[in-house]
Design a protein around this motif. Sequence first.
Motif, PDB file in Angstrom:
ATOM      1  N   GLY A 148     -22.319   5.308 -15.429  1.00 27.62           N
ATOM      2  CA  GLY A 148     -23.035   5.742 -14.238  1.00 27.62           C
ATOM      3  C   GLY A 148     -23.834   7.010 -14.466  1.00 27.62           C
ATOM      4  O   GLY A 148     -24.979   7.126 -13.999  1.00 27.62           O
ATOM      5  N   VAL A 149     -23.276   7.978 -15.174  1.00 28.71           N
ATOM      6  CA  VAL A 149     -23.992   9.228 -15.453  1.00 28.71           C
ATOM      7  C   VAL A 149     -25.233   8.947 -16.293  1.00 28.71           C
ATOM      8  O   VAL A 149     -26.342   9.440 -15.996  1.00 28.71           O
ATOM      9  N   LEU A 150     -25.071   8.147 -17.353  1.00 26.87           N
ATOM     10  CA  LEU A 150     -26.208   7.844 -18.229  1.00 26.87           C
ATOM     11  C   LEU A 150     -27.306   7.093 -17.477  1.00 26.87           C
ATOM     12  O   LEU A 150     -28.496   7.392 -17.620  1.00 26.87           O
ATOM     13  N   THR A 151     -26.901   6.118 -16.665  1.00 31.63           N
ATOM     14  CA  THR A 151     -27.887   5.341 -15.918  1.00 31.63           C
ATOM     15  C   THR A 151     -28.578   6.196 -14.854  1.00 31.63           C
ATOM     16  O   THR A 151     -29.787   6.060 -14.620  1.00 31.63           O
ATOM     17  N   VAL A 224     -37.734  -3.125 -17.488  1.00 34.83           N
ATOM     18  CA  VAL A 224     -37.133  -1.830 -17.175  1.00 34.83           C
ATOM     19  C   VAL A 224     -35.810  -2.004 -16.440  1.00 34.83           C
ATOM     20  O   VAL A 224     -34.787  -1.394 -16.811  1.00 34.83           O
ATOM     21  N   LEU A 225     -35.807  -2.835 -15.404  1.00 34.92           N
ATOM     22  CA  LEU A 225     -34.595  -3.001 -14.604  1.00 34.92           C
ATOM     23  C   LEU A 225     -33.467  -3.586 -15.431  1.00 34.92           C
ATOM     24  O   LEU A 225     -32.303  -3.162 -15.305  1.00 34.92           O
ATOM     25  N   TYR A 226     -33.772  -4.558 -16.273  1.00 36.42           N
ATOM     26  CA  TYR A 226     -32.713  -5.140 -17.108  1.00 36.42           C
ATOM     27  C   TYR A 226     -32.172  -4.125 -18.106  1.00 36.42           C
ATOM     28  O   TYR A 226     -30.954  -3.993 -18.276  1.00 36.42           O
ATOM     29  N   SER A 227     -33.059  -3.406 -18.778  1.00 36.31           N
ATOM     30  CA  SER A 227     -32.610  -2.460 -19.807  1.00 36.31           C
ATOM     31  C   SER A 227     -31.739  -1.358 -19.220  1.00 36.31           C
ATOM     32  O   SER A 227     -30.758  -0.930 -19.838  1.00 36.31           O
ATOM     33  N   LEU A 228     -32.096  -0.890 -18.027  1.00 36.02           N
ATOM     34  CA  LEU A 228     -31.330   0.195 -17.414  1.00 36.02           C
ATOM     35  C   LEU A 228     -29.893  -0.220 -17.113  1.00 36.02           C
ATOM     36  O   LEU A 228     -28.990   0.629 -17.093  1.00 36.02           O
TER      37      LEU A 228
END
Length: 354
Positions: A148-151, A224-228
């Motif tokens: 969660g922090v990284l995302t 972008v959405l998938y990679s995140l």
Amino acid sequence: MLYGIAAATTALVVTALLAMLLRLPALRLGIVDRRRQRPLPLLGGVAVALVTCLVAAAGEWTRFAPLGSEIGRLLIAAGAVACLGLVADVRRVKERFLVGGTAVAAACVVPYGDTGILLGPVAVGWIVLVAVGFKALDHADALVGTVGVLTAFGVGICAAAEVMDELAVLLSVLAAALTGFLMHNWHPARIGLGASGSLFVGFVLASSAVMTRAGLDPVPSVSVLYSLTALATADVVLVALSRRLAGRPLLRGGPDHLAHRLRRIGLTPQGVTVLLGVASFCGVLVGVLVHLGWMAPSGALWVGVVALIAVLALLHIKTYGPRRQPDFPVQDSARVSARVASSQVGAQLRVRNG
């Protein structure tokens, strides 16, 4: 800038203190989960969600960082999802209840004016998938908090690049709150997020990512959405395939997630968190680079290929074993044997006398 630093610092300190204070009430009320044969209190998610919403709302009240209508609607919907998860932590509820409630909340935050009528429902489904994926990741110490922090940092950079300062501040507050929570959640964890916190974190991150990419080219947006959120998606796919191949119900829990399988091949709990954290960082980095235009959208294909290879490899690790039969004490087994023998002798005598 100064307000953002002050808000993040406040969120970190207050969350760490509140999580510590909520541990004892959770144990006394029985709001716990069994993790490695020990009770783990589950009110840490309440601390993260409450502090994140209050600190972000303080910017609106003081007018230092007005949220705007979209961010305010996001906070209300995320708070409702957190309450929904809290109900699941206190009482057992069906997964359909959580999925349906999360879908309703997601439908209230998607910017249909930018996504359009056709892509709006797709965005709702993706938000629900990510929220459920983060809930599924909440089976190992510090895993959801680390991811969660990284995302949050990755989505925050994307929001800042689009000059969405209010959203960037909200994500920095969420990252700080999760950092404060991780002070008590690193192995061996003293408190957990539970469904309340994991659904809240996944919902806020997915909704923020959708808002950041709304109105932009759909093809790079998918990349972008998938990679995140590639790690959460990979865990959902792994579990779905594993249960499907084993003939188990999809909603029936089991030790078949990413962390469970990595533990079976010998990794320590800390090693599992670090390894999956590195994997999440790589996916988030690709998503940020694609969003900033420093990498082609095809870069997400490499993330998908690596995730697919990892899923197929981990599928070969056996996780479903036969149920263990209850072990009777020696005295109890001797009594059972004596009763069986006496019943057999009695039956033989009745046959002879009959």
